[in-house]
Design a protein around this motif. Structure first.
Motif, PDB file in Angstrom:
ATOM      1  N   PHE A  66      38.122  48.539  46.200  1.00 34.33           N
ATOM      2  CA  PHE A  66      37.689  47.355  46.937  1.00 34.33           C
ATOM      3  C   PHE A  66      38.562  47.201  48.176  1.00 34.33           C
ATOM      4  N   ALA A  67      38.032  46.496  49.173  1.00 32.69           N
ATOM      5  CA  ALA A  67      38.699  46.362  50.471  1.00 32.69           C
ATOM      6  C   ALA A  67      39.878  45.384  50.374  1.00 32.69           C
ATOM      7  N   PRO A  68      40.851  45.501  51.300  1.00 33.16           N
ATOM      8  CA  PRO A  68      42.005  44.590  51.281  1.00 33.16           C
ATOM      9  C   PRO A  68      41.625  43.124  51.409  1.00 33.16           C
ATOM     10  N   ASN A  69      40.618  42.808  52.233  1.00 27.24           N
ATOM     11  CA  ASN A  69      40.127  41.430  52.318  1.00 27.24           C
ATOM     12  C   ASN A  69      38.925  41.306  51.396  1.00 27.24           C
ATOM     13  N   THR A  70      39.076  40.512  50.340  1.00 28.46           N
ATOM     14  CA  THR A  70      38.084  40.469  49.274  1.00 28.46           C
ATOM     15  C   THR A  70      36.698  40.135  49.820  1.00 28.46           C
ATOM     16  N   ASP A  71      35.761  41.042  49.579  1.00 30.00           N
ATOM     17  CA  ASP A  71      34.421  40.941  50.148  1.00 30.00           C
ATOM     18  C   ASP A  71      33.392  40.739  49.040  1.00 30.00           C
ATOM     19  N   ALA A  72      32.353  39.965  49.338  1.00 23.56           N
ATOM     20  CA  ALA A  72      31.318  39.680  48.341  1.00 23.56           C
ATOM     21  C   ALA A  72      30.606  40.942  47.880  1.00 23.56           C
ATOM     22  N   ALA A  73      30.472  41.930  48.764  1.00 21.74           N
ATOM     23  CA  ALA A  73      29.817  43.181  48.366  1.00 21.74           C
ATOM     24  C   ALA A  73      30.656  43.914  47.328  1.00 21.74           C
ATOM     25  N   ASP A  74      31.972  43.969  47.538  1.00 24.63           N
ATOM     26  CA  ASP A  74      32.856  44.574  46.539  1.00 24.63           C
ATOM     27  C   ASP A  74      32.854  43.765  45.249  1.00 24.63           C
ATOM     28  N   LEU A  75      32.844  42.451  45.376  1.00 26.54           N
ATOM     29  CA  LEU A  75      32.811  41.592  44.195  1.00 26.54           C
ATOM     30  C   LEU A  75      31.577  41.884  43.355  1.00 26.54           C
ATOM     31  N   ALA A  76      30.439  42.095  44.001  1.00 23.93           N
ATOM     32  CA  ALA A  76      29.206  42.408  43.272  1.00 23.93           C
ATOM     33  C   ALA A  76      29.361  43.707  42.484  1.00 23.93           C
ATOM     34  N   VAL A  77      30.020  44.704  43.094  1.00 28.01           N
ATOM     35  CA  VAL A  77      30.272  45.966  42.390  1.00 28.01           C
ATOM     36  C   VAL A  77      31.160  45.713  41.173  1.00 28.01           C
ATOM     37  N   GLY A  78      32.214  44.940  41.368  1.00 30.85           N
ATOM     38  CA  GLY A  78      33.121  44.633  40.269  1.00 30.85           C
ATOM     39  C   GLY A  78      32.433  43.877  39.146  1.00 30.85           C
ATOM     40  N   LEU A  79      31.542  42.963  39.492  1.00 30.12           N
ATOM     41  CA  LEU A  79      30.811  42.217  38.468  1.00 30.12           C
ATOM     42  C   LEU A  79      29.895  43.139  37.672  1.00 30.12           C
ATOM     43  N   GLY A  80      29.398  44.184  38.333  1.00 28.48           N
ATOM     44  CA  GLY A  80      28.618  45.183  37.608  1.00 28.48           C
ATOM     45  C   GLY A  80      29.469  45.927  36.594  1.00 28.48           C
ATOM     46  N   ILE A  81      30.715  46.227  36.965  1.00 20.82           N
ATOM     47  CA  ILE A  81      31.636  46.881  36.034  1.00 20.82           C
ATOM     48  C   ILE A  81      31.934  45.961  34.856  1.00 20.82           C
ATOM     49  N   VAL A  82      32.152  44.684  35.148  1.00 24.90           N
ATOM     50  CA  VAL A  82      32.396  43.708  34.080  1.00 24.90           C
ATOM     51  C   VAL A  82      31.209  43.652  33.133  1.00 24.90           C
ATOM     52  N   GLU A  83      30.005  43.640  33.684  1.00 24.63           N
ATOM     53  CA  GLU A  83      28.797  43.582  32.852  1.00 24.63           C
ATOM     54  C   GLU A  83      28.713  44.807  31.932  1.00 24.63           C
ATOM     55  N   ARG A  84      29.048  45.976  32.471  1.00 20.06           N
ATOM     56  CA  ARG A  84      28.949  47.208  31.676  1.00 20.06           C
ATOM     57  C   ARG A  84      30.078  47.327  30.655  1.00 20.06           C
ATOM     58  N   PHE A  85      31.325  47.064  31.089  1.00 17.03           N
ATOM     59  CA  PHE A  85      32.491  47.311  30.245  1.00 17.03           C
ATOM     60  C   PHE A  85      32.746  46.179  29.256  1.00 17.03           C
ATOM     61  N   ASP A  86      32.356  44.950  29.629  1.00 14.61           N
ATOM     62  CA  ASP A  86      32.487  43.771  28.770  1.00 14.61           C
ATOM     63  C   ASP A  86      33.935  43.515  28.335  1.00 14.61           C
ATOM     64  N   PRO A  87      34.859  43.323  29.301  1.00 11.00           N
ATOM     65  CA  PRO A  87      36.256  43.086  28.926  1.00 11.00           C
ATOM     66  C   PRO A  87      36.471  41.696  28.357  1.00 11.00           C
ATOM     67  N   ASP A  88      37.481  41.576  27.484  1.00  6.52           N
ATOM     68  CA  ASP A  88      37.892  40.240  27.042  1.00  6.52           C
ATOM     69  C   ASP A  88      39.141  39.778  27.793  1.00  6.52           C
ATOM     70  N   LEU A  89      39.685  40.657  28.650  1.00  7.68           N
ATOM     71  CA  LEU A  89      40.838  40.313  29.483  1.00  7.68           C
ATOM     72  C   LEU A  89      40.746  41.074  30.793  1.00  7.68           C
ATOM     73  N   VAL A  90      41.014  40.375  31.898  1.00 11.06           N
ATOM     74  CA  VAL A  90      41.176  41.015  33.204  1.00 11.06           C
ATOM     75  C   VAL A  90      42.647  40.889  33.594  1.00 11.06           C
ATOM     76  N   VAL A  91      43.254  42.023  33.916  1.00 10.44           N
ATOM     77  CA  VAL A  91      44.646  42.059  34.382  1.00 10.44           C
ATOM     78  C   VAL A  91      44.640  42.552  35.819  1.00 10.44           C
ATOM     79  N   ALA A  92      45.310  41.833  36.714  1.00  5.92           N
ATOM     80  CA  ALA A  92      45.441  42.271  38.102  1.00  5.92           C
ATOM     81  C   ALA A  92      46.893  42.626  38.377  1.00  5.92           C
ATOM     82  N   VAL A  93      47.096  43.794  38.990  1.00  6.16           N
ATOM     83  CA  VAL A  93      48.423  44.219  39.440  1.00  6.16           C
ATOM     84  C   VAL A  93      48.277  44.620  40.900  1.00  6.16           C
TER      85      VAL A  93
END
Length: 384
Positions: A66-93
């Motif tokens: 994803f780009a350094p400045n958080t973009d809605a297009a990247d967010l949509a991609v990430g939400l697709g990953i969340v939908e597929r992977f179904d995490p119970d925790l998100v960790v950001a580093v």
């Protein structure tokens, strides 16, 4: 360590704390973890030291595309990953962008249509609940995103702030050793951003007694450590900067930022200065303006404002606003940061008027001194 920093939040603070992420995840009952991380900073900072402990307790999927400045297009991609992977925790580093992305993934989980996502971002409804646990571990000492209930996302060139109590993480892992691997410029500009947050939080209309305690503690720590941290980071100044930046985040979580931050986005977008650098270019002029009590808006408590400005002037070792501006400008220059708007590219009256017209009106409303667009332009004309 000021006890007020962590009294009401789960914060694991100290050198090597990143290795506790697995235990934190296990304590939260996590078994499927989406790790949102910086592309290069994750390994360069030592953030990857969390992997053995985390992978011992949970299945882990990593995402950094994803780009350094958080973009809605990247967010949509990430939400697709969340939908597929179904995490119970998100960790950001990572830096502020990685942490903002993680917050947004939790806030908008379940939104799979890109148009609906953009509509919801534009609507700006407060985020009052989330189903996914959230842990944040910053690799810079600056944004304070791990301590705030808001995140920034762009739709094209439009900037939107998403906020709400559910954007606060379940736990923070604050490891100073992760913050030293960036360039001297990155350490300096991130640190200046944190200093600006502390200063602006002190005078903000939205400040409270509690937020000002955080801001004063932050300013003392940051100003005492920033130059050494930028030039030659060591364990002591890295600890001070990490804690100071976190405290500044706690402060702005309550008070929000003011005019210097409002102007910074136009400077970054138009002239390419990093966010912290862009904030620092105008901050000295705003310190001088705020030191004049005759400029206060109606309804601002003069005594409270005077106390806030005394903390700012005292932190800079200045007797008045003019000297404080000079001292802050000198600090920027010692950090190797250009302080001229003209040299940054805003070298005409028209360009500075355009910057003044670009400000976020909501943040100007949080300023204790009124600035019309012509007054802002005049202030900018004087930054050479």
């Amino acid at each position: 360590m000021p006890t007020s920093a962590f009294a009401d939040r789960d914060v694991r603070f100290g050198t090597g704390a990143i290795e506790l992420v697995g235990a934190v995840a296990d304590g939260l009952g996590a078994r499927r973890v989406l790790l949102v991380r910086g592309r290069r900073s994750f390994t360069a900072s030592g953030g990857d030291r969390l992997l053995p402990g985390l992978e011992a307790v949970a299945e882990v999927e990593q995402w950094s595309d994803f780009a350094p400045n958080t973009d809605a297009a990247d967010l949509a991609v990430g939400l697709g990953i969340v939908e597929r992977f179904d995490p119970d925790l998100v960790v950001a580093v990572g830096g502020g962008s990685a942490m903002d992305m993680a917050k947004l993934l939790c806030a908008f989980r379940g939104v799979t249509d890109a148009d609906e996502l953009q509509d919801r971002i534009r609507a700006g409804a407060k985020v009052t609940g989330r189903a996914t646990r959230l842990v944040l571990a910053p690799t810079t000492s600056g944004s304070g995103s791990e301590a705030t209930r808001f995140a920034v996302v762009y739709i094209g060139n439009g900037k939107f702030s998403i906020e709400g109590p559910a954007m606060l993480p379940d736990a923070v892992v604050l490891d100073p050793s992760l913050t030293v691997s960036g360039s001297a410029y990155q350490r300096a500009t991130s640190g200046v951003d944190a200093v600006a947050q502390a200063i602006e939080s002190l005078w903000a209309v939205g400040a409270t007694e509690e937020s000002r305690v955080f801001a004063r503690e932050a300013l003392e720590l940051l100003l005492g450590a920033l130059e050494g941290f930028a030039r030659e980071p060591d364990e002591a100044n890295a600890r001070a900067m990490a804690l100071g930046a976190h405290l500044a985040g706690r402060a702005i979580d309550v008070s929000r930022t003011t005019a210097a931050h409002a102007l910074s986005y136009g400077i970054t977008k138009t002239y390419g200065l990093s966010h912290g650098h862009a904030v620092g270019v105008t901050l000295g002029a705003f310190i001088e303006a705020h030191a004049d009590p005759s400029r206060l808006r109606e309804g601002i408590d003069p005594a409270a404002h005077a106390a806030a400005m005394a903390a700012v002037l005292g932190g800079l070792g200045a007797a008045d606003g003019t000297e404080a501006r000079e001292r802050f400008t000198a600090l920027m220059q010692r950090l190797g940061l250009e302080t001229s708007l003209g040299k940054a590219g805003a070298d005409t009256p028209a360009s500075r008027e355009a910057l003044a017209a670009s400000v976020n009106v909501q943040r100007l409303g949080n300023n204790p001194v009124d600035f019309s667009a012509p007054e802002l332009a005049a202030l900018l004309q004087g930054i050479d």
